[in-house]
Design a protein around this motif. Structure first.
Motif, PDB file in Angstrom:
ATOM      1  N   THR A 174       4.976   6.581  14.168  1.00 57.89           N
ATOM      2  CA  THR A 174       4.186   6.051  13.052  1.00 57.89           C
ATOM      3  C   THR A 174       2.694   6.138  13.400  1.00 57.89           C
ATOM      4  N   PRO A 175       1.814   6.341  12.414  1.00 55.29           N
ATOM      5  CA  PRO A 175       0.381   6.476  12.708  1.00 55.29           C
ATOM      6  C   PRO A 175      -0.235   5.139  13.147  1.00 55.29           C
ATOM      7  N   ASP A 181       0.862  -1.174   0.000  1.00 54.45           N
ATOM      8  CA  ASP A 181       0.000   0.000   0.000  1.00 54.45           C
ATOM      9  C   ASP A 181       0.909   1.237   0.000  1.00 54.45           C
ATOM     10  N   PRO A 182       0.791   2.116  -1.025  1.00 51.53           N
ATOM     11  CA  PRO A 182       1.701   3.278  -1.093  1.00 51.53           C
ATOM     12  C   PRO A 182       1.566   4.196   0.118  1.00 51.53           C
ATOM     13  N   ALA A 183       0.351   4.292   0.689  1.00 58.69           N
ATOM     14  CA  ALA A 183       0.176   5.161   1.867  1.00 58.69           C
ATOM     15  C   ALA A 183       0.899   4.559   3.070  1.00 58.69           C
ATOM     16  N   PHE A 184       0.885   3.227   3.188  1.00 56.03           N
ATOM     17  CA  PHE A 184       1.606   2.556   4.273  1.00 56.03           C
ATOM     18  C   PHE A 184       3.109   2.826   4.132  1.00 56.03           C
ATOM     19  N   ILE A 196       5.661  -4.453   8.737  1.00 53.18           N
ATOM     20  CA  ILE A 196       6.612  -3.645   7.952  1.00 53.18           C
ATOM     21  C   ILE A 196       7.572  -4.579   7.208  1.00 53.18           C
ATOM     22  N   ASN A 197       8.096  -5.587   7.925  1.00 59.44           N
ATOM     23  CA  ASN A 197       9.044  -6.517   7.283  1.00 59.44           C
ATOM     24  C   ASN A 197       8.395  -7.239   6.105  1.00 59.44           C
ATOM     25  N   ARG A 198       7.146  -7.663   6.319  1.00 60.79           N
ATOM     26  CA  ARG A 198       6.479  -8.470   5.292  1.00 60.79           C
ATOM     27  C   ARG A 198       6.078  -7.615   4.085  1.00 60.79           C
ATOM     28  N   GLU A 199       5.524  -6.430   4.347  1.00 57.75           N
ATOM     29  CA  GLU A 199       4.928  -5.663   3.242  1.00 57.75           C
ATOM     30  C   GLU A 199       5.874  -4.623   2.637  1.00 57.75           C
ATOM     31  N   VAL A 219       7.970   5.143   6.097  1.00 59.56           N
ATOM     32  CA  VAL A 219       9.296   5.703   5.770  1.00 59.56           C
ATOM     33  C   VAL A 219       9.422   7.105   6.373  1.00 59.56           C
ATOM     34  N   GLU A 220       8.361   7.916   6.246  1.00 61.15           N
ATOM     35  CA  GLU A 220       8.393   9.267   6.848  1.00 61.15           C
ATOM     36  C   GLU A 220       8.530   9.178   8.364  1.00 61.15           C
ATOM     37  N   GLY A 221       7.768   8.282   8.964  1.00 57.37           N
ATOM     38  CA  GLY A 221       7.755   8.161  10.428  1.00 57.37           C
ATOM     39  C   GLY A 221       9.086   7.694  10.991  1.00 57.37           C
TER      40      GLY A 221
END
Ligand code: AVI
Length: 318
Positions: A33-34, A15-18, A223-226, A23-25
């Motif tokens: 992170t949100p 998911d590009p938003a994820f 995070i690792n998986r996606e 990455v920003e967080g």
């Protein structure tokens, strides 16, 4: 066996938003992170398990209020409204409200279509005459309600103290957006978690069985998986702290040693003891609740609280 289980996930486009949020967080100082990204399938299961924990009082307290005050809701709300539930998820609390107020339609809104369609089907069979009109979408963005509820007065339902996971400014923006969506003669029934003693709050977010720790650490696994990450799961520990200045519980992932890892092709380092702030859960005093609602364009009319003053359900008028 393992391969067939994991192949579909690894083939799924991230998911590009994820990717952007993580990455920003991880790039900012301090890292944060949100909390919306906790809720993949495993995260949603772990959250359901949290709601059954002995230490996690909010779900029990709120469900108790919904069970006990049906007649009060019916008197204050009246029949024939369209109930619009924000973030319906598994909608376990909803039947208590629907049974009490005899609505004209039920519109559950949730970002996870899979979860939403399953719980909507269950509700539709429990309430055979009631039109159930699910809307898949992010209620933090602009949404449209189904044409079938055009002209009906609305009752917004926002249980679970989810408003507490937002920074106060974002919470006010959301309340205003709900008011715009629901219209001038709308009502809003909202659950808010009360400020209480520190020990009780920390236990609710750092339970003895470690379910909340697993919920927090599941973000690392996701995070690792996606996002092609190599964050060492054993390099992080769950921590819940009470930030008295901001009246909120904070969940963090603490680096237990110096860490160096990659996410989405980018390299990150953390010093031992440095944290990723993964969630805030704001708690409100009685006056704070009313201030927040008024700032969001809602006038509080009734409030129901359990005997210990743990949790509040507030009915407000647009
Ligand atoms: C969804 N939300 C209201 C929960 C809360 O209490 O802030 C999420 C949660 N995080 C840890 N435990 C529960």
């Amino acid at each position: 066996m393992l391969l067939t289980q994991y192949a579909p996930l690894s083939l799924r486009a991230p998911d590009p938003a994820f990717r952007r949020d993580i990455v920003e967080g991880l790039s900012r100082t301090p890292k944060a992170t949100p909390p919306i990204w906790f809720y993949d399938r495993r995260g949603s299961e772990l959250f359901e398990a949290i709601t059954d924990l002995p230490e996690y009082y909010p779900t029990r307290a709120e469900t108790g209020l919904l069970e006990k005050h049906g007649a009060d809701f019916a008197a204050a709300v009246g029949a024939g409204r369209a109930v619009v539930e924000f973030g319906a998820g598994s909608a376990r609390k909803t039947p208590h409200l629907l049974r009490a107020i005899d609505p004209a339609a039920y519109v559950p809104i949730d970002i996870s279509g899979e979860f939403l369609h399953a719980s909507s089907a269950e509700l539709a069979s429990a309430f055979p005459g009631l039109p159930v009109l699910p809307v898949v979408g992010d209620f933090n963005r602009d949404l449209l309600l189904p044409a079938a509820v055009e002209g009906l007065p609305r009752l917004g339902f926002f249980p679970g103290s989810t408003i507490g996971n937002m920074e106060p400014e974002a919470a006010v923006d959301l309340l205003r957006a709900m008011r715009r969506l629901l219209g001038d003669d709308a009502l809003l029934l909202i659950g808010m978690d009360r400020i209480k003693d520190r020990e009780r709050l920390i236990a609710a977010y750092d339970d003895a069985a470690g379910v909340t720790a697993a919920f927090n650490l599941n973000l690392v696994a996701r995070i690792n998986r996606e996002l092609e990450g190599d964050m060492p799961i054993d390099g992080f520990a769950h921590r819940a702290i009470w930030n008295d200045d901001k009246a909120r519980i904070e969940m963090h992932l603490v680096a237990v040693r110096p860490l160096h890892f990659h996410v989405a092709g980018q390299c990150f380092r953390m010093a031992a003891g440095e944290t990723i702030h993964t969630e805030s859960s704001h708690k409100y005093g009685a006056r704070d609740e009313r201030l927040l609602l008024r700032a969001g364009g809602w006038e509080p009319r009734h409030e129901w609280t359990d005997g210990e003053g743990l949790f509040s359900l507030i009915l407000a008028k647009a």
